[in-house]
Write an enzyme that holds these catalytic residues in place. Structure first.
Site, mmCIF file in Angstrom:
data_model
loop_
_atom_site.group_PDB
_atom_site.id
_atom_site.type_symbol
_atom_site.label_atom_id
_atom_site.label_comp_id
_atom_site.label_asym_id
_atom_site.label_seq_id
_atom_site.Cartn_x
_atom_site.Cartn_y
_atom_site.Cartn_z
ATOM 1 N N TYR A 69 0.826 -1.209 0.000
ATOM 2 C CA TYR A 69 0.000 0.000 0.000
ATOM 3 C C TYR A 69 0.856 1.253 0.000
ATOM 4 O O TYR A 69 2.088 1.185 0.171
ATOM 5 C CB TYR A 69 -0.956 0.000 1.200
ATOM 6 C CG TYR A 69 -0.320 0.324 2.540
ATOM 7 C CD1 TYR A 69 0.520 -0.583 3.187
ATOM 8 C CD2 TYR A 69 -0.548 1.559 3.155
ATOM 9 C CE1 TYR A 69 1.094 -0.271 4.405
ATOM 10 C CE2 TYR A 69 0.028 1.872 4.379
ATOM 11 C CZ TYR A 69 0.846 0.956 4.991
ATOM 12 O OH TYR A 69 1.427 1.267 6.202
ATOM 13 N N GLU B 224 12.347 2.369 14.135
ATOM 14 C CA GLU B 224 11.431 3.448 13.714
ATOM 15 C C GLU B 224 10.191 3.398 14.581
ATOM 16 O O GLU B 224 10.093 2.584 15.504
ATOM 17 C CB GLU B 224 11.083 3.283 12.234
ATOM 18 C CG GLU B 224 10.375 1.981 11.920
ATOM 19 C CD GLU B 224 10.068 1.784 10.438
ATOM 20 O OE1 GLU B 224 9.961 2.780 9.710
ATOM 21 O OE2 GLU B 224 9.913 0.617 10.032
ATOM 22 N N ARG C 272 8.022 3.979 -4.578
ATOM 23 C CA ARG C 272 8.091 3.077 -3.415
ATOM 24 C C ARG C 272 7.043 1.967 -3.539
ATOM 25 O O ARG C 272 7.299 0.824 -3.144
ATOM 26 C CB ARG C 272 7.907 3.858 -2.119
ATOM 27 C CG ARG C 272 8.119 2.988 -0.877
ATOM 28 C CD ARG C 272 8.123 3.792 0.411
ATOM 29 N NE ARG C 272 6.847 4.429 0.662
ATOM 30 C CZ ARG C 272 6.601 5.269 1.659
ATOM 31 N NH1 ARG C 272 7.570 5.561 2.527
ATOM 32 N NH2 ARG C 272 5.415 5.807 1.829
HETATM 33 N N1 PMP Z 1 7.678 3.875 9.008
HETATM 34 C C1 PMP Z 1 6.501 3.205 9.017
HETATM 35 C C2 PMP Z 1 6.452 1.845 9.624
HETATM 36 C C3 PMP Z 1 5.346 3.807 8.481
HETATM 37 O O1 PMP Z 1 4.174 3.133 8.483
HETATM 38 C C4 PMP Z 1 5.429 5.124 7.966
HETATM 39 C C5 PMP Z 1 4.206 5.812 7.441
HETATM 40 N N2 PMP Z 1 3.880 5.374 6.171
HETATM 41 C C6 PMP Z 1 6.672 5.760 7.952
HETATM 42 C C7 PMP Z 1 7.781 5.110 8.485
HETATM 43 C C8 PMP Z 1 6.827 7.147 7.363
HETATM 44 O O2 PMP Z 1 6.821 7.078 5.960
HETATM 45 P P1 PMP Z 1 6.367 8.323 5.061
HETATM 46 O O3 PMP Z 1 7.201 9.490 5.466
HETATM 47 O O4 PMP Z 1 6.642 7.879 3.678
HETATM 48 O O5 PMP Z 1 4.908 8.555 5.340
#
Ligand code: PMP
Length: 290
Positions: free
Chosen positions: A31, A178, A50
């Site tokens: 997704y 993260e 991505r």
């Molecule tokens: N890590 C995880 C596990 C996430 O679900 C997200 C949110 N999509 C992110 C990092 C941040 O990614 P982005 O800056 O592309 O929204």
């Protein structure tokens, strides 16, 4: 129409899929979430790239070209009643007529998208910052893929919510990975630290923007493993995501982040980065108009 399913635009409430869909049975899909400001998608090319990487990673052919995805997003965005949006895209390995783990043969993927109002942190939340807890990273070894199987994230995020916090920060082998739905940045002695994209974190689109902005403005930063000790003794902490942008974390496991009279409040490096981020975003959006 606020949704798209397998070639058709329709109201979200009217969208139907089979209970044998492999997304439903196995979490077998990928997704994306794309933020949209004043009807202009931000960094859509990067999100679509991505998505391609995630689909390659789960060996699922992308059912649409970048132009095809772009057209789906454009129509959903144009037809929505609200200008700031969050567009969700999902592809699963489709619905077979039986429940069998190995890939089905001759089954079309399920392609789904919908848009909803962008829910950004309020000014008050942004000014005060949010709390987080630390948790063990209990996820699988392919966290670089934006897979829809998010059970570990769901359980950890719920733990954070039950602790009155906004995010769960994961630790793996003594190091920060993260957040359950965000990337994490640590400030120590004026240096911005964040872990590398080594398969244990999602390559965040916002993470990339923040690192580009740090480089552009000459802010000292290092991409390297960040230890649990560095996390716990951080001067400042923030999380990034497409919907949260740059959001200060001011409390970790019940302890204020930082020291002295600034402890427990969004710090200067965080505030500067948030300002750079919104300025850059608005600049890009203005260019999109030209
Ligand atoms: N890590 C995880 C596990 C996430 O679900 C997200 C949110 N999509 C992110 C990092 C941040 O990614 P982005 O800056 O592309 O929204």
């Amino acid at each position: 129409m606020n949704a798209y399913l397998n070639g058709e635009f329709l109201p979200l409430a009217a969208a139907r899929i089979s209970p044998l869909d492999r997304g439903f049975l196995f979490g077998d899909g990928a997704y994306e979430v794309i933020p949209v400001y004043s009807r202009r998608p931000f960094r859509i090319a990067e999100h679509l790239r991505r998505l391609q990487d995630s689909l390659d990673g789960i060996r699922l052919a992308n059912p649409l070209s970048p132009a095809g995805w772009q057209a789906v997003v454009e129509r959903l965005v144009a037809e929505a009643d609200f200008p700031d949006q969050s567009v969700y895209l999902q592809v699963t390995r489709g619905a077979d007529d039986k429940r069998e783990q190995a890939f089905p043969v001759g089954v079309s993927p399920t392609v789904f998208a919908f848009t909803s109002p962008l829910v950004a942190p309020s000014d008050a939340v942004r000014a005060a910052g949010v709390g987080a807890i630390t948790v063990p990273d209990i996820r699988w070894a392919k966290c670089d893929l934006k897979a829809i199987s998010l059970l570990a994230n769901v359980l950890l995020r719920q733990q954070a919510v039950e602790a009155g916090c906004a995010e769960a920060i994961m630790l793996r082998e003594g190091c920060l990975t993260e957040g359950a739905a965000s990337n994490i940045f640590v400030v120590k002695a004026g240096v911005i630290l964040t872990p590398p994209q080594d398969g244990h974190i999602l390559p965040g689109i916002t993470y990339d923007v923040v690192l580009e902005l740090a480089a552009r403005h000459g802010a000292p930063h290092e991409i390297r493993p960040v230890s649990e000790d560095e996390l716990r003794t951080a001067d400042e902490l923030w999380m990034t995501s497409s919907t949260k942008e740059v959001l200060a974390i001011v409390n970790l496991d019940g302890q204020p982040v930082g020291r002295g009279e600034r402890a427990g409040r969004p710090g200067p490096v965080t505030q500067r980065m948030h300002h750079w981020y919104t300025t850059f975003r608005d600049e890009v959006m203005r260019h999109a108009d030209a």
